[in-house]
Write a protein that holds these residues in place. Sequence first.
Motif, PDB file in Angstrom:
ATOM      1  N   GLU A   1       0.835  -1.202   0.000  1.00 29.89           N
ATOM      2  CA  GLU A   1       0.000   0.000   0.000  1.00 29.89           C
ATOM      3  C   GLU A   1       0.871   1.255   0.000  1.00 29.89           C
ATOM      4  O   GLU A   1       0.625   2.214  -0.735  1.00 29.89           O
ATOM      5  CB  GLU A   1      -0.920   0.008   1.230  1.00 29.89           C
ATOM      6  CG  GLU A   1      -1.942  -1.118   1.257  1.00 29.89           C
ATOM      7  CD  GLU A   1      -3.117  -0.877   0.305  1.00 29.89           C
ATOM      8  OE1 GLU A   1      -3.070   0.103  -0.456  1.00 29.89           O
ATOM      9  OE2 GLU A   1      -4.058  -1.683   0.322  1.00 29.89           O
TER      10      GLU A   1
ATOM     11  N   VAL B   1       2.505   1.908  -3.474  1.00 27.38           N
ATOM     12  CA  VAL B   1       1.638   2.537  -4.475  1.00 27.38           C
ATOM     13  C   VAL B   1       1.492   4.031  -4.192  1.00 27.38           C
ATOM     14  O   VAL B   1       1.597   4.869  -5.091  1.00 27.38           O
ATOM     15  CB  VAL B   1       0.256   1.849  -4.516  1.00 27.38           C
ATOM     16  CG1 VAL B   1      -0.707   2.627  -5.409  1.00 27.38           C
ATOM     17  CG2 VAL B   1       0.395   0.411  -5.000  1.00 27.38           C
TER      18      VAL B   1
ATOM     19  N   ARG C   1       3.162   7.196  -6.593  1.00 23.38           N
ATOM     20  CA  ARG C   1       2.362   8.284  -7.168  1.00 23.38           C
ATOM     21  C   ARG C   1       2.877   9.645  -6.722  1.00 23.38           C
ATOM     22  O   ARG C   1       2.825  10.627  -7.468  1.00 23.38           O
ATOM     23  CB  ARG C   1       0.897   8.113  -6.760  1.00 23.38           C
ATOM     24  CG  ARG C   1       0.227   6.951  -7.494  1.00 23.38           C
ATOM     25  CD  ARG C   1      -1.177   6.671  -6.995  1.00 23.38           C
ATOM     26  NE  ARG C   1      -1.776   5.555  -7.721  1.00 23.38           N
ATOM     27  CZ  ARG C   1      -2.800   4.844  -7.310  1.00 23.38           C
ATOM     28  NH1 ARG C   1      -3.344   5.109  -6.130  1.00 23.38           N
ATOM     29  NH2 ARG C   1      -3.281   3.848  -8.035  1.00 23.38           N
TER      30      ARG C   1
ATOM     31  N   LYS D   1      -0.200  -5.619   0.398  1.00 22.84           N
ATOM     32  CA  LYS D   1      -0.560  -5.790  -1.012  1.00 22.84           C
ATOM     33  C   LYS D   1       0.600  -6.483  -1.705  1.00 22.84           C
ATOM     34  O   LYS D   1       1.741  -6.031  -1.588  1.00 22.84           O
ATOM     35  CB  LYS D   1      -0.825  -4.429  -1.654  1.00 22.84           C
ATOM     36  CG  LYS D   1      -1.259  -4.489  -3.101  1.00 22.84           C
ATOM     37  CD  LYS D   1      -1.609  -3.092  -3.624  1.00 22.84           C
ATOM     38  CE  LYS D   1      -2.867  -2.573  -2.956  1.00 22.84           C
ATOM     39  NZ  LYS D   1      -3.402  -1.365  -3.628  1.00 22.84           N
TER      40      LYS D   1
ATOM     41  N   GLN E   1       0.529  -7.074  -7.583  1.00 22.51           N
ATOM     42  CA  GLN E   1      -0.571  -6.107  -7.603  1.00 22.51           C
ATOM     43  C   GLN E   1      -0.029  -4.686  -7.601  1.00 22.51           C
ATOM     44  O   GLN E   1      -0.556  -3.804  -8.286  1.00 22.51           O
ATOM     45  CB  GLN E   1      -1.500  -6.327  -6.408  1.00 22.51           C
ATOM     46  CG  GLN E   1      -2.748  -5.447  -6.426  1.00 22.51           C
ATOM     47  CD  GLN E   1      -3.626  -5.687  -7.642  1.00 22.51           C
ATOM     48  OE1 GLN E   1      -3.704  -6.805  -8.142  1.00 22.51           O
ATOM     49  NE2 GLN E   1      -4.265  -4.642  -8.147  1.00 22.51           N
TER      50      GLN E   1
ATOM     51  N   LYS F   1       1.052  -3.975 -11.167  1.00 18.74           N
ATOM     52  CA  LYS F   1      -0.099  -3.682 -12.036  1.00 18.74           C
ATOM     53  C   LYS F   1      -0.590  -2.256 -11.826  1.00 18.74           C
ATOM     54  O   LYS F   1      -0.869  -1.532 -12.785  1.00 18.74           O
ATOM     55  CB  LYS F   1      -1.248  -4.654 -11.741  1.00 18.74           C
ATOM     56  CG  LYS F   1      -1.062  -6.040 -12.304  1.00 18.74           C
ATOM     57  CD  LYS F   1      -2.252  -6.923 -11.914  1.00 18.74           C
ATOM     58  CE  LYS F   1      -2.021  -8.370 -12.339  1.00 18.74           C
ATOM     59  NZ  LYS F   1      -3.086  -9.262 -11.830  1.00 18.74           N
ATOM     60  N   GLU F   2      -0.721  -1.862 -10.567  1.00 22.16           N
ATOM     61  CA  GLU F   2      -1.316  -0.558 -10.262  1.00 22.16           C
ATOM     62  C   GLU F   2      -0.403   0.601 -10.668  1.00 22.16           C
ATOM     63  O   GLU F   2      -0.868   1.592 -11.240  1.00 22.16           O
ATOM     64  CB  GLU F   2      -1.664  -0.464  -8.778  1.00 22.16           C
ATOM     65  CG  GLU F   2      -2.809  -1.390  -8.388  1.00 22.16           C
ATOM     66  CD  GLU F   2      -3.253  -1.216  -6.945  1.00 22.16           C
ATOM     67  OE1 GLU F   2      -3.014  -0.138  -6.359  1.00 22.16           O
ATOM     68  OE2 GLU F   2      -3.831  -2.172  -6.389  1.00 22.16           O
TER      69      GLU F   2
ATOM     70  N   ALA G   1      -1.062   3.297 -13.743  1.00 22.30           N
ATOM     71  CA  ALA G   1      -1.134   4.735 -13.454  1.00 22.30           C
ATOM     72  C   ALA G   1      -0.111   5.520 -14.259  1.00 22.30           C
ATOM     73  O   ALA G   1      -0.344   6.677 -14.615  1.00 22.30           O
ATOM     74  CB  ALA G   1      -0.918   4.977 -11.953  1.00 22.30           C
TER      75      ALA G   1
END
Length: 226
Positions: A43, A46, A50, A66, A70, A73-74, A78
């Motif tokens: 978490e 990610v 960003r 997480k 995953q 992918k995220e 993005a």
Amino acid sequence: MTNSGQGPIKVMVVDDHPMWRDAVARDLAEAGFDVVATAGDGEQAVRRARATSPDVIVLDLNLPAKPGVQVCKEVVAADPALRVLVLSASGEHADVLEAVKSGATGYLLKSASTEELLDAVRRTAVGDPVFTPGLAGLVLGEYRRLASDPGPATDAGEPKAPRLTDRETEVLRLVAKGLSYKQIAERLVISHRTVQNHVQNTLGKLQLHNRVELVRYAIERGLDDE
């Protein structure tokens, strides 16, 4: 370590073991990379990706909160320009293939030397696929297997494939054969940046998101056998 003349390559290190994470971050910083963030769980990874927009994420797969695939992918969804280099203790083929399908550019085992890691991050930053020896053939074999699967029936009413220039097709064919951008540049006597531009243009025309999808597209059309 600069990124095509645009300043140091920005790297984020994600691993749930603080000593390992700090050691990798220190090695990268000492080699001239700009370590913009570290994270200890999925978490957090990610969120910080960003917030800091790294060029490369060095990512462990086994994360709390997480899983690494995953996270991959995220962050790639993005920001498709973001590169992910998986650095894992696992050499299991299923883990490697899952990581690549999730958008990872490369996969290195934690048994790699510091110099191998630094070289892998440099190459990952320019989009070259980097794999621990023995894994590259596995991944290319999986591309071929995927390309031979019929997949969902989408041909009916599918718009005609966009036209690529001769040079874009040539670059695509060499990508499908597993050549690095540097090798393609040398073979075609063009710059590394020009190869990158052709690949980005081709991705845009074909509405694909990453090199994995591009290689699959090329193999489906038999370009790797030409």
